[in-house]
Scaffold this active site. Structure first.
Site, short mmCIF file in Angstrom:
data_model
loop_
_atom_site.label_atom_id
_atom_site.label_comp_id
_atom_site.label_asym_id
_atom_site.label_seq_id
_atom_site.Cartn_x
_atom_site.Cartn_y
_atom_site.Cartn_z
N ALA A 1 0.81 -1.22 0.00
CA ALA A 1 0.00 0.00 0.00
C ALA A 1 0.84 1.27 0.00
O ALA A 1 0.29 2.37 -0.02
CB ALA A 1 -0.93 0.00 1.22
N HIS B 1 -1.33 6.84 4.48
CA HIS B 1 0.04 6.51 4.84
C HIS B 1 0.90 7.74 4.58
O HIS B 1 0.94 8.24 3.45
CB HIS B 1 0.56 5.34 4.00
CG HIS B 1 -0.33 4.14 4.03
ND1 HIS B 1 -0.29 3.19 5.03
CD2 HIS B 1 -1.31 3.74 3.18
CE1 HIS B 1 -1.18 2.26 4.80
NE2 HIS B 1 -1.82 2.57 3.67
#
Length: 265
Positions: A121, A217
């Protein structure tokens, strides 16, 4: 790319998404699932099931993709590498165990296999790899997800996930500690540590935020080469809110790169 024979370890949400995408592109897929595994119920027609690695070997896989968690990395991946098979690992967090990492790398080197690590990811690993030996390198990573992704953890701390009014920091520490504490959810922190300054020198924070609309993130890096700051907001997987939807596509891209005559590094 011509049709390839891909062996998947596991058949959870990520593996199922990857399997469908591979089959749509004409590839042949077999999944390794022990007898009695509940995941067998979700395997569609057209995907072969092997109960043991010996049985899977008759399929003659050209690439093995692990998407089953840390236990699979410890128990199944070594045997794959000892057979000279290339293995693409999704559960990179398992490699916070230095002895396991050294063992897997040794098996790959001595038996002609390859240990391939997926970016999952996270982005910006190319920059971190380039700067990993820089003087004064510091790397910090933050995972920020909505309450649905951390419902059990919030309840354990006395919070009502449906009534959370402000962000809650669930964890702060090193990437090694993060990988051990959240084996199913912080593989990206391990990938960042392996690409950069290592598990002890990579700082990690895990935040549950009621205002988050996806799995975010954030990475910050600073060194003698310059600075980098990046934030990626991924949509959660439709079948698993703790995982980002992009993960299966990251694995798909890695499979394509592995077999491609032109590789972007």
């Amino acid at each position: 790319m011509s049709p390839r024979r891909i062996l998947l370890i596991g058949y959870g949400a990520i593996a199922a998404e990857l399997s469908e995408a591979l089959r749509q592109r004409g590839h042949m897929v077999t999944t390794l699932l022990r007898a009695g595994s509940r995941s067998r119920e979700r395997v569609p027609e057209g995907v072969m099931i092997a109960a043991t690695l010996d049985e899977a070997a008759t399929f003659a896989p050209e690439l093995v993709v692990e998407a089953a968690g840390h236990e699979a990395v410890r128990e199944i991946v070594p045997d794959c590498l000892s057979r000279g098979l290339p293995v693409l690992i999704s559960s990179i967090g398992a490699l916070h165990d230095d002895l396991l990492f050294e063992r897997l790398a040794g098996l790959a080197g001595s038996h002609g296999g390859r240990l391939l690590l997926a970016s999952g990811a996270l982005g910006a690993l190319d920059y971190i790899r380039a700067a990993h030996a820089a003087g004064g390198l510091s790397v910090a990573y933050e995972s920020r997800k909505p309450p649905a992704a951390w419902a059990a953890e919030l309840r354990a701390l006395g919070h009502d996930p449906e009534a959370l009014a402000s962000p809650v920091t669930l964890f702060e520490g090193t990437a090694r500690e993060a990988a051990a504490a959240y084996p199913q959810n912080l593989n990206v922190a391990a990938a960042l540590a392996l690409a950069g300054p290592g598990f002890e020198a990579t700082r990690v924070a895990v935040v549950c935020d009621p205002d988050a609309t996806g799995n975010a993130h954030s990475v910050r890096a600073q060194s003698e080469y310059g600075t980098m700051a990046i934030t990626i907001a991924n949509r959660p997987s439709p079948t698993n809110p703790k995982s980002s939807w992009i993960v299966s596509r990251s694995l798909l891209a890695a499979v394509k790169q592995y077999f491609s005559p032109v590789v972007m590094l």
